[in-house]
Design a protein around this motif. Sequence first.
Motif, PDB file in Angstrom:
ATOM      1  N   GLU A  82     -63.392  11.315  20.299  1.00 50.56           N
ATOM      2  CA  GLU A  82     -63.447  12.060  19.032  1.00 50.56           C
ATOM      3  C   GLU A  82     -63.006  11.217  17.835  1.00 50.56           C
ATOM      4  O   GLU A  82     -63.229  11.591  16.689  1.00 50.56           O
ATOM      5  CB  GLU A  82     -62.592  13.334  19.122  1.00 50.56           C
ATOM      6  N   GLN A  83     -62.365  10.062  18.078  1.00 50.09           N
ATOM      7  CA  GLN A  83     -61.913   9.205  16.968  1.00 50.09           C
ATOM      8  C   GLN A  83     -62.817   7.990  16.780  1.00 50.09           C
ATOM      9  O   GLN A  83     -62.596   7.198  15.856  1.00 50.09           O
ATOM     10  CB  GLN A  83     -60.472   8.761  17.216  1.00 50.09           C
ATOM     11  N   GLN A  84     -63.817   7.818  17.650  1.00 48.15           N
ATOM     12  CA  GLN A  84     -64.652   6.630  17.562  1.00 48.15           C
ATOM     13  C   GLN A  84     -65.645   6.724  16.410  1.00 48.15           C
ATOM     14  O   GLN A  84     -66.097   5.702  15.877  1.00 48.15           O
ATOM     15  CB  GLN A  84     -65.389   6.415  18.891  1.00 48.15           C
ATOM     16  N   GLY A  85     -65.998   7.948  16.006  1.00 44.55           N
ATOM     17  CA  GLY A  85     -66.948   8.110  14.912  1.00 44.55           C
ATOM     18  C   GLY A  85     -66.464   7.494  13.613  1.00 44.55           C
ATOM     19  O   GLY A  85     -67.270   6.960  12.818  1.00 44.55           O
ATOM     20  N   VAL A  86     -65.160   7.539  13.353  1.00 42.04           N
ATOM     21  CA  VAL A  86     -64.597   6.948  12.128  1.00 42.04           C
ATOM     22  C   VAL A  86     -64.862   5.452  12.097  1.00 42.04           C
ATOM     23  O   VAL A  86     -65.214   4.872  11.063  1.00 42.04           O
ATOM     24  CB  VAL A  86     -63.085   7.232  12.062  1.00 42.04           C
ATOM     25  N   TRP A  87     -64.706   4.804  13.235  1.00 41.95           N
ATOM     26  CA  TRP A  87     -64.951   3.355  13.309  1.00 41.95           C
ATOM     27  C   TRP A  87     -66.437   3.043  13.119  1.00 41.95           C
ATOM     28  O   TRP A  87     -66.784   2.063  12.442  1.00 41.95           O
ATOM     29  CB  TRP A  87     -64.467   2.829  14.662  1.00 41.95           C
ATOM     30  N   GLN A  88     -67.304   3.853  13.691  1.00 44.70           N
ATOM     31  CA  GLN A  88     -68.734   3.594  13.535  1.00 44.70           C
ATOM     32  C   GLN A  88     -69.172   3.795  12.086  1.00 44.70           C
ATOM     33  O   GLN A  88     -69.996   3.031  11.565  1.00 44.70           O
ATOM     34  CB  GLN A  88     -69.529   4.519  14.466  1.00 44.70           C
ATOM     35  N   GLN A  89     -68.613   4.809  11.427  1.00 43.66           N
ATOM     36  CA  GLN A  89     -68.938   5.023  10.013  1.00 43.66           C
ATOM     37  C   GLN A  89     -68.469   3.841   9.168  1.00 43.66           C
ATOM     38  O   GLN A  89     -69.182   3.391   8.250  1.00 43.66           O
ATOM     39  CB  GLN A  89     -68.296   6.314   9.527  1.00 43.66           C
ATOM     40  N   ALA A  90     -67.259   3.342   9.463  1.00 45.07           N
ATOM     41  CA  ALA A  90     -66.755   2.184   8.721  1.00 45.07           C
ATOM     42  C   ALA A  90     -67.663   0.978   8.935  1.00 45.07           C
ATOM     43  O   ALA A  90     -67.968   0.229   7.992  1.00 45.07           O
ATOM     44  CB  ALA A  90     -65.327   1.863   9.174  1.00 45.07           C
ATOM     45  N   TRP A  91     -68.121   0.773  10.174  1.00 43.54           N
ATOM     46  CA  TRP A  91     -69.006  -0.374  10.438  1.00 43.54           C
ATOM     47  C   TRP A  91     -70.331  -0.202   9.692  1.00 43.54           C
ATOM     48  O   TRP A  91     -70.840  -1.172   9.112  1.00 43.54           O
ATOM     49  CB  TRP A  91     -69.272  -0.492  11.940  1.00 43.54           C
ATOM     50  N   ASN A  92     -70.901   1.007   9.720  1.00 48.76           N
ATOM     51  CA  ASN A  92     -72.168   1.225   9.019  1.00 48.76           C
ATOM     52  C   ASN A  92     -72.049   0.863   7.540  1.00 48.76           C
ATOM     53  O   ASN A  92     -72.932   0.207   6.964  1.00 48.76           O
ATOM     54  CB  ASN A  92     -72.608   2.684   9.163  1.00 48.76           C
ATOM     55  N   ARG A  93     -70.950   1.296   6.930  1.00 47.84           N
ATOM     56  CA  ARG A  93     -70.747   1.031   5.497  1.00 47.84           C
ATOM     57  C   ARG A  93     -70.534  -0.456   5.238  1.00 47.84           C
ATOM     58  O   ARG A  93     -71.156  -1.040   4.341  1.00 47.84           O
ATOM     59  CB  ARG A  93     -69.539   1.844   5.012  1.00 47.84           C
ATOM     60  N   LEU A  94     -69.696  -1.096   6.038  1.00 44.30           N
ATOM     61  CA  LEU A  94     -69.363  -2.499   5.798  1.00 44.30           C
ATOM     62  C   LEU A  94     -70.520  -3.429   6.136  1.00 44.30           C
ATOM     63  O   LEU A  94     -70.669  -4.492   5.515  1.00 44.30           O
ATOM     64  CB  LEU A  94     -68.135  -2.880   6.621  1.00 44.30           C
ATOM     65  N   SER A  95     -71.347  -3.054   7.136  1.00 43.02           N
ATOM     66  CA  SER A  95     -72.462  -3.934   7.498  1.00 43.02           C
ATOM     67  C   SER A  95     -73.467  -4.036   6.365  1.00 43.02           C
ATOM     68  O   SER A  95     -74.035  -5.105   6.110  1.00 43.02           O
ATOM     69  CB  SER A  95     -73.141  -3.426   8.775  1.00 43.02           C
ATOM     70  N   VAL A  96     -73.721  -2.908   5.660  1.00 48.63           N
ATOM     71  CA  VAL A  96     -74.621  -2.939   4.503  1.00 48.63           C
ATOM     72  C   VAL A  96     -74.061  -3.853   3.422  1.00 48.63           C
ATOM     73  O   VAL A  96     -74.756  -4.722   2.883  1.00 48.63           O
ATOM     74  CB  VAL A  96     -74.847  -1.513   3.950  1.00 48.63           C
ATOM     75  N   GLN A  97     -72.762  -3.685   3.114  1.00 43.60           N
ATOM     76  CA  GLN A  97     -72.137  -4.509   2.095  1.00 43.60           C
ATOM     77  C   GLN A  97     -72.139  -5.974   2.493  1.00 43.60           C
ATOM     78  O   GLN A  97     -72.360  -6.867   1.671  1.00 43.60           O
ATOM     79  CB  GLN A  97     -70.691  -4.015   1.869  1.00 43.60           C
ATOM     80  N   TYR A  98     -71.938  -6.230   3.770  1.00 48.26           N
ATOM     81  CA  TYR A  98     -71.870  -7.612   4.270  1.00 48.26           C
ATOM     82  C   TYR A  98     -73.215  -8.316   4.074  1.00 48.26           C
ATOM     83  O   TYR A  98     -73.273  -9.453   3.610  1.00 48.26           O
ATOM     84  CB  TYR A  98     -71.486  -7.586   5.755  1.00 48.26           C
ATOM     85  N   ARG A  99     -74.321  -7.607   4.352  1.00 53.49           N
ATOM     86  CA  ARG A  99     -75.636  -8.218   4.187  1.00 53.49           C
ATOM     87  C   ARG A  99     -75.984  -8.408   2.706  1.00 53.49           C
ATOM     88  O   ARG A  99     -76.626  -9.386   2.323  1.00 53.49           O
ATOM     89  CB  ARG A  99     -76.696  -7.367   4.891  1.00 53.49           C
ATOM     90  N   VAL A 100     -75.590  -7.477   1.851  1.00 58.35           N
ATOM     91  CA  VAL A 100     -75.801  -7.635   0.407  1.00 58.35           C
ATOM     92  C   VAL A 100     -75.088  -8.864  -0.103  1.00 58.35           C
ATOM     93  O   VAL A 100     -75.630  -9.678  -0.868  1.00 58.35           O
ATOM     94  CB  VAL A 100     -75.337  -6.369  -0.341  1.00 58.35           C
TER      95      VAL A 100
END
Length: 940
Positions: A82-100
């Motif tokens: 139930e706490q893993q979703g927070v980490w996946q959301q953080a990765w989704n957000r940071l991966s976009v920024q990282y590629r930009v």
Amino acid sequence: MSEETFDPVDPTPATNKEDLARHMRMLRARADMPAYRDMEKRALDSGRSLPRTTLSEVLNGKRFPTKAFLITFIQLCGVPPEQQGVWQQAWNRLSVQYRVDLRRNAASPTDRLDETQERLRAAEELAERLEGELSQVRLSVSEHRDLLEDLVPIWRHVAGALADQGQWSLAEQALGSVVELCHSLAGDSSPISITLRYELALIVARQDDERASSLLRQLLADGRRVLAATDPLLSAIREALARHDSGTDPAEAGSPPDKVSGILPTVWNVEPRNPEFTGRHAIIADVRRRLRTSGSGVQVLRGWGGVGKTQIAVEYAHRFSSEYQIVWWIDAEDPVLIGKQLAELAVQLRLVDHDADTANSVVLLKAYLRGRDGWLLLFDNAESPALIRKWLPSGPGHVVITSRTGGWEQLATTLHVNVMERSESVDLLRGHGPDLDRREADELAAALGDLPLALVQASVFLAETMTDLQDYLRLLKSRPREVLNEGAVGDYPLPLASAIGLTIDRLADLDPTGLALARVCAFLAPETIQVEWLVGNHPAVSEGPGPLAELATDDAMRLRRGVASMGRFGLAVNARGGIRLHRLTQSVIRDRLSRQEQEQVRDHARALLADNQPGDPEDPGNWPHWARVIPHLLAVAPAADAGPELRETACNAGWYLIERGDADAGARLSAELYHSWRDLLGPGHRHTLTAARDLARALREQGEYDRAAQLYETSLEQARDTLGPDDPLTLRLKHGSAINLHLLGRHAEAYDLQRDALERYRRVLGMNHPHTLHSANHLGVALHALGEFLQARELHEETLTRYREVLGDDHPDTLRSANNLAVDLRSLGDHEEARNLQTDTLARRRRMLGEDHPHTLQSATSLSETLHGMGRHDEARRLQEDTLDRYLNVLGSSHPEALYAGANLANILLALGRAEAAEQLKSDIAAKKLERSAQNYRFP
């Protein structure tokens, strides 16, 4: 880390890969800082990937992780779903920024290196993802194999039954269904599919001559591609096609294997078939004929080391696996370990739970095998008939024993195994090295005396080193003189010493790490050695040159390459989760070391085992690990001055054997340790006293109460003097001694000693420690024996309450306490409440421990006594008769518990008016001449 206690780390505030790395480091700290190596291994074990080097870069903020990498990491750190979703959301957000950021920075020529690195990172991510997908494929293949093993025998049986009734069309449909399943899961050319297609062709031949011809011809073409030229199935296909072409019934061809090739019995632990096994047809046929016609069904393969006895037994098991439902391999070189291997078979047959004691498991196994056929037991390298006889089951099954010794005539028929026939030797050599012509192979075989182990060693050497045959023969001729001059031929043939010696010299040049590992393995047992022991962190190695200098490294890949080199050069073979060296190979390796070097390597092997100690020997979860360690522990002579770590491991090993229920093996090991350490370390040394505790406990379990009492008395006095009266080891000796005094009927002494032990336990360990509760339980037993039933009941009630809170309702110690309380209640006249408690306890023990466990039988006897006291004599008789029969099977007719059960049955028979039967039973008990106080109840 449990979900209830997990303190979450929220990565939401992270704004870049460095922030994400900081949160990941925090998460790893909350998970008690698991080592990179451990996390990598745990990931691999679960079919995922978490490389250590990548993990280091990610946690240091030098690399942005893939999503799969991050999810694996957080799961291994204990993040609940139930706490893993927070980490996946953080990765989704940071991966976009990282590629930009990467695209923005890539405009500068100076940043092209970063772009190249990003591409490299993307390639590495792809490799990681593909590795994960490959793991899933491997898992899927394993599941498919399991599915085939479950379904194929069922459908073959259905098709066979229909064919027997002449229902050829329905039989074709049934077998065709499983052929289609094999096609989808294993392909048309797998051995499984070839066998099934052959059987289908024979059924089709009964209905459609033209179609059968087409099926058989295609089958022969496929069979030639995937089956060995000597495979019986290929011969059967050829004969069937020839019969079809000649107008006769193909079904009259030589019978195919009864079992689908590649499908083994459900209960099976034999090592994989040797694909390069050659010859020995006459011996194997003779073994089969003797087993089928001999009255005993026991066959011994006798011959000197290296002639191939073990490989013949392995080949026999595989070749005729279709005739058995149970095939079980037992390494019999050390008799101490035979019982636990048979107990493992009882677990596989679901006769007992995995934590059942060894003695009970073996009794149940023998009774099970006695009543059915279709089983094969193989005892490898048995030393003598006297040591193996008691383990052999009776019944219509088969037993194969390999041995270097004689004297088996009273137990089995013996078949002598000699070196290979010259033609077989030539075929074996040419199979390994096809460049050898028959004349060259004949010359080499003559030089090696046709000894199979030497032949394999030489052929592997030639293949790996590309050595010219004549050069090898010149080296080989020089080696025996060198060996003889050194006087180190051991008990192995000179050609073998020479062949292995050449391999060792070559390995020293090409992979010194592999040679160092082989030296360590040479001092362990010729049983499976866990690879993780060899590739983990090795004990400290002395600086400078030495036999193990190459092991002074933490490079796991280098060590793994060393393990692979041992196999590549033929010094080791893969074996059930690890590697194994032949005992003669070990002997040659050891004899090439000086005495000082031998001691160095033996000490390293000892330290390696101590570093891999399985843990608490009382925890059944650790028992499978102890079973793997014990053979190697015995091989390194733990009774010698082996250092404190190995001495502790040896003591725990003895306790494990006793806890597992093999008191005989525990007594032998503990006696060796005790007597050796008493002379070497002194009688008051902690490890000497620990070995004494183990030995006294083993003697007590064997019913040797007088001998146990002597050892308890002297050891307890030594412990008081050297360790102090409150040391936990002193208290355990005092507690054990009090139990033994009670069993001897010395109840007042038992009470005084146990009362003092309990007072000290409560002060030193606390009220709820399991050792404290166990002492309180037995103090209640002592009170009961003195007639203080009310005090005993009060103490047992309090202790039972604590046991249930600390260990749970079904723990063996809790059930022991409940049984003792029931006896108190019966003695106080409350038979109904006693019966209710005993009935519940017996049901729980049967469920948890099994019908024949000694503790279960004690509960049954106790309930029988209560029923007898209530006047329900017929119920009591039925229960006690069944219990006595089980006692006789499990513990033997002379064990005190069996004698007590017999005396109780005699009293019940007397109450039923069967005086003659009662007197006969009492007479039988007296004839045992074991005055073990059958009049007083002995609590478990």
